[in-house]
Enzyme design. Sequence first.
Site, PDB file in Angstrom:
ATOM      1  N   HIS A   6       0.842  -1.219   0.000  1.00 47.11           N
ATOM      2  CA  HIS A   6       0.000   0.000   0.000  1.00 47.11           C
ATOM      3  C   HIS A   6       0.861   1.247   0.000  1.00 47.11           C
ATOM      4  O   HIS A   6       0.915   1.949   1.008  1.00 47.11           O
ATOM      5  CB  HIS A   6      -0.902  -0.016   1.236  1.00 47.11           C
ATOM      6  N   PHE A   7       1.541   1.644  -0.944  1.00 43.76           N
ATOM      7  CA  PHE A   7       1.765   1.037  -2.243  1.00 43.76           C
ATOM      8  C   PHE A   7       3.265   0.987  -2.464  1.00 43.76           C
ATOM      9  O   PHE A   7       3.993   1.813  -1.905  1.00 43.76           O
ATOM     10  CB  PHE A   7       1.086   1.863  -3.336  1.00 43.76           C
TER      11      PHE A   7
END
Length: 155
Positions: free
Chosen positions: A54-55
């Site tokens: 994420h991410f």
Amino acid sequence: MEKEILKFDTMGIQKCQRNRYPLLFIDRVEEAVPMERAHAIKNFSYNEWFFPAHFDDEPNVPGFVQVEALAQTFLMTFLCVEEYQGMKTAFVNIDKTKFKRKIVPGDRLDIYATLDSFNRGVAKGHVESFVDGEAACSAKLVVAIPDVLNRYKPR
């Protein structure tokens, strides 16, 4: 009369609430005034399990982690009371949640919870978080302690 002010490290937090790794999202409770308020901190390092997903190109704290950190701080306003320590809790309502800034690896989240009411095992209050004094996330919460609430159910 002076109010009791409590502090908790990770082990103390785990004595009060049932959250454990990998879902314990507060590191320390700087101040807890039982049945009134709590101030906790969470230091986010790149080693957190969720950052790679994420991410990978722009790591930031997922919204559910932020809300859970708010909730865990809120729990410390009443689970720090000996009578309620270690009891299971359940969300009843999450309202007016606002995400105001991205939280990234290296940020320290300061979380402030206020208990507005506690009646028959149902706690209502609001929580705000900040990074370097800048608003990050906030919400109004209603959380129940089922074992206390069940004492008041008609038979």
